[in-house]
Design an enzyme around this catalytic site. Structure first.
Site, PDB file in Angstrom:
ATOM      1  CG  HIS A 194      12.658  78.015 -41.999  1.00 52.66           C
ATOM      2  ND1 HIS A 194      12.368  78.393 -40.711  1.00 52.66           N
ATOM      3  CD2 HIS A 194      13.008  76.714 -41.931  1.00 52.66           C
ATOM      4  CE1 HIS A 194      12.518  77.356 -39.908  1.00 52.66           C
ATOM      5  NE2 HIS A 194      12.917  76.321 -40.619  1.00 52.66           N
TER       6      HIS A 194
ATOM      7  CD  GLU B 190      14.973  69.878 -41.074  1.00 56.65           C
ATOM      8  OE1 GLU B 190      15.679  69.224 -41.878  1.00 56.65           O
ATOM      9  OE2 GLU B 190      15.432  70.722 -40.284  1.00 56.65           O
TER      10      GLU B 190
HETATM   11  O1  LIG Z   1      12.162  70.849 -38.083  1.00 54.61           O
HETATM   12  C1  LIG Z   1      12.630  71.408 -37.080  1.00 54.61           C
HETATM   13  O2  LIG Z   1      12.072  71.510 -35.999  1.00 54.61           O
HETATM   14  C2  LIG Z   1      14.029  71.973 -37.189  1.00 54.61           C
HETATM   15  C3  LIG Z   1      14.947  70.830 -36.824  1.00 54.61           C
HETATM   16  O3  LIG Z   1      16.216  71.238 -36.607  1.00 54.61           O
HETATM   17  O4  LIG Z   1      14.316  72.403 -38.496  1.00 54.61           O
HETATM   18  P1  LIG Z   1      13.872  73.798 -39.144  1.00 54.61           P
HETATM   19  O5  LIG Z   1      13.398  74.698 -38.032  1.00 54.61           O
HETATM   20  O6  LIG Z   1      15.115  74.353 -39.784  1.00 54.61           O
HETATM   21  O7  LIG Z   1      12.822  73.508 -40.166  1.00 54.61           O
END
Ligand SMILES: O=C(O)[C@@H](CO)OP(=O)(O)O
Length: 215
Positions: A9, A82
């Site tokens: 994203h 995630e």
């Molecule tokens: O969850 C989060 O803070 C990050 C971890 O690396 O993932 P993302 O920004 O890609 O969702």
């Protein structure tokens, strides 16, 4: 041969603030929306036919922008979320105590079943990510799907396709709105099944994008 594109994203508020999101959420920044428009243009050129996104807000918004450019709908799949970061979600990285930092490190240092309290292990996330990817094999012949997911989730997926342990995902740098591609093929020359064509490509972006360490 099925080609599946994997997109992280666009940049979010908490990415810029170095706060852990996990399955909590923060909105895309103006830069994140700009990145999404650029990856959308690339997706349109690639002839993407199906967009499947994690059901968290930041991936849904990125997917919506890509879908507008490609003229297709977005299908949501919670298996593309995630890592569940349990009690550390929403916390600024700089605020973690030594004990809390130890929980976070247990995820990436190979500790068997390492997890943040009330969170998920890398192996559990790997299993659901592979199940979501394998779902693409059910799409009609000639489909060219694009999955919108997250940094650690995609890192684990790509790393485990390469044969690395789920805990090795930090060896991959997947910036916001980077594109990776995995192919499903049966050539006797390459390994049968999924192979990695590219990982973390950002040539479609006109400015620097953040990686998992916000660098
Ligand atoms: O969850 C989060 O803070 C990050 C971890 O690396 O993932 P993302 O920004 O890609 O969702």
């Amino acid at each position: 041969m099925l080609q599946v594109y994997l997109v992280r994203h666009g940049e979010t508020l908490w990415n810029t603030e170095r706060r852990l999101q996990g399955q909590s959420d923060s909105p895309l920044t103006a830069n994140g929306e700009h990145q999404a428009r650029q990856v959308a243009e690339r997706a349109r050129e690639l002839g993407i036919t199906h967009i499947i996104a994690s059901d968290l807000g930041r991936t849904r918004r990125t997917a919506e922008i890509i879908a507008d450019a490609c003229g297709c709908d977005v299908r949501e799949d919670p298996r593309l979320r995630e890592l569940n970061m349990g009690v550390l979600e929403q916390r600024p990285l700089a605020s973690l105590s030594d004990e809390e930092e130890g929980w976070r490190r247990a995820l990436v240092d190979g500790t068997v079943d390492g997890r943040i309290p009330q969170g998920e292990s890398m192996a559990e996330m790997s299993a659901r990510m592979h199940a979501a990817l394998n779902g693409c094999l059910e799409l009609p012949e000639g489909s060219r799907p694009l999955l919108v997911s997250h940094g650690m989730a995609l890192g684990v997926l790509i790393g485990t396709i390469l044969g690395l342990a789920p805990s090795a995902e930090r060896r991959l740098r997947l910036r916001n709105c980077s594109i990776s591609r995995v192919d499903y093929q049966q050539s006797p020359w390459l390994a049968p099944g999924w192979v990695v064509e590219t990982a973390g490509e950002v040539t479609h972006l006109d400015g620097p994008a953040l990686d998992e360490l916000q660098r």
